[in-house]
Motif scaffolding. Structure first.
Motif, PDB file in Angstrom:
ATOM      1  N   ASP A 101      -2.828  -5.877  -5.530  1.00  0.00           N
ATOM      2  CA  ASP A 101      -2.307  -6.126  -6.885  1.00  0.00           C
ATOM      3  C   ASP A 101      -2.632  -7.514  -7.447  1.00  0.00           C
ATOM      4  OD1 ASP A 101      -0.747  -7.797  -5.392  1.00  0.00           O
ATOM      5  OD2 ASP A 101       1.133  -6.692  -5.699  1.00  0.00           O
ATOM      6  N   LEU A 122       2.478   1.971  -3.373  1.00  0.00           N
ATOM      7  CA  LEU A 122       1.513   2.528  -4.336  1.00  0.00           C
ATOM      8  C   LEU A 122       1.193   3.985  -4.003  1.00  0.00           C
ATOM      9  CD1 LEU A 122      -0.885  -0.542  -4.715  1.00  0.00           C
ATOM     10  CD2 LEU A 122       0.546   0.463  -6.510  1.00  0.00           C
ATOM     11  N   ARG A 132       0.837  -1.211   0.000  1.00  0.00           N
ATOM     12  CA  ARG A 132       0.000   0.000   0.000  1.00  0.00           C
ATOM     13  C   ARG A 132       0.864   1.251   0.000  1.00  0.00           C
ATOM     14  NH1 ARG A 132      -4.004  -2.724   3.080  1.00  0.00           N
ATOM     15  NH2 ARG A 132      -2.742  -2.431   4.952  1.00  0.00           N
ATOM     16  N   ARG A 160       3.787   6.339  -4.992  1.00  0.00           N
ATOM     17  CA  ARG A 160       3.801   6.632  -6.436  1.00  0.00           C
ATOM     18  C   ARG A 160       2.559   7.397  -6.869  1.00  0.00           C
ATOM     19  NH1 ARG A 160       4.502   0.895  -8.577  1.00  0.00           N
ATOM     20  NH2 ARG A 160       6.446   0.201  -7.630  1.00  0.00           N
ATOM     21  N   GLY A 161       1.764   7.767  -5.897  1.00  0.00           N
ATOM     22  CA  GLY A 161       0.554   8.522  -6.218  1.00  0.00           C
ATOM     23  C   GLY A 161      -0.534   7.651  -6.825  1.00  0.00           C
ATOM     24  N   LEU A 162      -0.467   6.337  -6.566  1.00  0.00           N
ATOM     25  CA  LEU A 162      -1.481   5.431  -7.128  1.00  0.00           C
ATOM     26  C   LEU A 162      -2.452   4.988  -6.038  1.00  0.00           C
ATOM     27  CD1 LEU A 162       0.980   3.240  -9.228  1.00  0.00           C
ATOM     28  CD2 LEU A 162      -0.683   4.920 -10.112  1.00  0.00           C
ATOM     29  N   PRO A 163      -3.682   4.625  -6.429  1.00  0.00           N
ATOM     30  CA  PRO A 163      -4.620   4.141  -5.406  1.00  0.00           C
ATOM     31  C   PRO A 163      -4.119   2.827  -4.796  1.00  0.00           C
ATOM     32  CG  PRO A 163      -5.588   3.979  -7.614  1.00  0.00           C
ATOM     33  CD  PRO A 163      -4.275   4.701  -7.762  1.00  0.00           C
ATOM     34  N   ARG A 174     -11.111   0.056  -9.517  1.00  0.00           N
ATOM     35  CA  ARG A 174     -10.471   0.914  -8.517  1.00  0.00           C
ATOM     36  C   ARG A 174     -10.703   0.409  -7.102  1.00  0.00           C
ATOM     37  NH1 ARG A 174      -8.791   5.774 -10.466  1.00  0.00           N
ATOM     38  NH2 ARG A 174      -9.057   6.753  -8.446  1.00  0.00           N
TER      39      ARG A 174
END
Ligand code: GLU
Length: 442
Positions: free
Chosen positions: A121, A111, A108, A114-117, A170
């Protein structure tokens, strides 16, 4: 189809005002449609669930008059969950995972960094049967996730929030079963809603994201979704959910002299802009219960308002309903005389003592004493009729208004205020009233 609702508390604590509102609204919805209201005890968490909380929940619902038409316990339904789960296993809609909490946390963080939700995975989906066998041989048991269908957008028409859309791409595949075989809330709830024929799921908006996942679980089980409605959460009068409100139980309200009908009257309307009317009985509340009246803004619960509703309720409460809470000997006429002065029934005893006496002798001016001697003489001649007594005294002494009434009230009750004297005097009775007037006059 018969409208069927359920209230599904986890017996890990006592009900508070927020849970009670959910229970009530489900009950009203069922009653409105002549349907069924079920109590489902969500006790899959055997470590935290306690029998005393189950008993407490039932006692509170009974006190409130929210009778349930059927009762189920999740802890008695594990065979059903297992069977349905195996269907999902066979259909490839649940899969085995082994990540520890620390590993998931790390994933978590990466992610998010990296600015990802922070979506799971699905790494475990890539494991082969040989991988699983090796894990099993090493004594490692999997937990299970539900495989969301990322191609099917999630949509429902929420009875309160309107059209809802979620993109499953998402969302993380939710964990539905722990490595020790125990169940998390999501899947058993869906299995039960299907098995119990629940047509309407009405619950707090803290469950909206659960609903998004559950919509696909209904489909995976080959079932129709029930109608969903999510209510805005409760806040305290000061704007946020206070600790007190979160723990404010029915015991505390009962101890403060709140009647169940007052709780019902207020909570039935909380979240709408409709006025609270303690005169409405439950059939009337059910008939007028309407999800479209509920707004999306947090609903404010104000304890002071509950006390006001309670007082208004007590002022119109019939004797038969109050009788068992009244002091020995206190009859209907006394109840009707006294109830306008009460904020809760328990205070009736204080006023009843004013009727039965003894009352403290008031401190009076000399001229009031003479006036009360006159009053005693008038009472002696006439009866315990307040109108007649005060009319005669007005005539004889020329007094009126406060000068006429206040010394009489003080002498007869020992107080400056209280119930209507016209109702109180006959209850005190002529003999006792004479004694009090004479005592005050000397
Ligand atoms: N046991 C769940 C809770 O107390 C039930 C939620 C639901 O109504 O599905 O939050």
């Amino acid at each position: 189809m018969t409208v069927t609702t359920r209230f599904a508390p986890s017996p890990t604590g006592a009900l508070h005002v927020g849970n009670v509102r959910t229970a009530l609204h489900n009950w009203l919805l069922a009653r409105k449609h002549g349907g069924r209201f079920l109590l489902r005890i969500d006790d899959t968490d055997t470590a935290r669930s306690r029998e005393e909380f189950v008993e407490g929940i039932k006692a509170d619902l009974t006190w409130l008059g929210l009778h349930w038409d059927g009762e189920e316990r999740q802890s008695a339904r594990f065979d059903l969950y297992e069977a349905q789960f195996q269907r999902l296993v066979a259909a490839g809609r649940v899969y085995r995972c082994y990540e520890t909490a620390q590993e998931l946390d790390l994933k978590r963080k990466v992610l998010l960094g990296r600015g990802l939700p922070p979506i799971y995975d699905r790494a475990a989906l890539a494991l082969s049967e040989a991988d699983h066998a090796a894990r099993a041989a090493a004594g490692e048991a999997p937990h299970w996730r539900f495989l969301l269908d990322r191609e099917s957008p999630i949509e429902w028409q929420d009875g309160i929030r309107g059209a809802q859309h979620f993109d499953p791409a998402r969302m993380s595949d939710p964990v539905v079963r722990r490595a020790d075989g125990s169940w998390l809330y999501l899947l058993p709830s869906v299995i039960d809603d299907v098995a119990m024929g629940i047509t309407d799921v009405l619950r707090g908006e803290d469950h909206v994201s659960n609903t998004a996942a559950q919509v696909q679980m209904f489909a995976a089980l080959g079932a129709e979704c029930p109608r969903f409605a999510h209510e805005a959460l409760l806040t305290g009068a000061e704007g946020k959910l206070s600790k007190r409100l979160g723990s404010l139980g029915m015991d505390a309200l009962r101890d403060e002299g709140i009647e169940p009908e007052a709780v019902i009257a207020l909570l039935a309307r909380l979240g709408t802009s409709d006025s609270v009317d303690p005169a409405l009985d439950t059939p009337a509340l059910a008939a007028s219960f309407d999800l479209s009246r509920f707004g999306r803004a947090p609903a404010r619960f104000d304890e002071a308002e509950l006390h006001r509703v309670n007082a208004a309720l007590v002022h119109r409460l019939p004797f038969a309903r109050a009788a068992h809470l009244l002091p020995e000997g206190m009859g209907e006429a006394a109840w009707e005389a006294i109830r306008p002065n009460l904020s809760h029934i328990g205070e009736a005893a204080d006023w009843w003592r004013v009727v039965t006496g003894p009352v403290p002798a008031p401190a009076l001016e000399q001229e009031d004493k003479a006036f009360l001697a006159e009053a005693a003489a008038q009472l002696e001649r006439g009866g315990a009729d307040w109108q007649a007594l005060t009319a005669a005294l007005k005539e004889a002494t020329g007094r009126k208004g406060k000068a006429l009434f206040l010394p009489l009230r003080r002498a007869l009750t020992g107080m400056d205020h209280g119930p209507d004297m016209a109702a109180l005097l006959p209850l005190i009775g002529r003999e006792e009233a004479l004694r009090r007037l004479s005592a005050a006059a000397t």
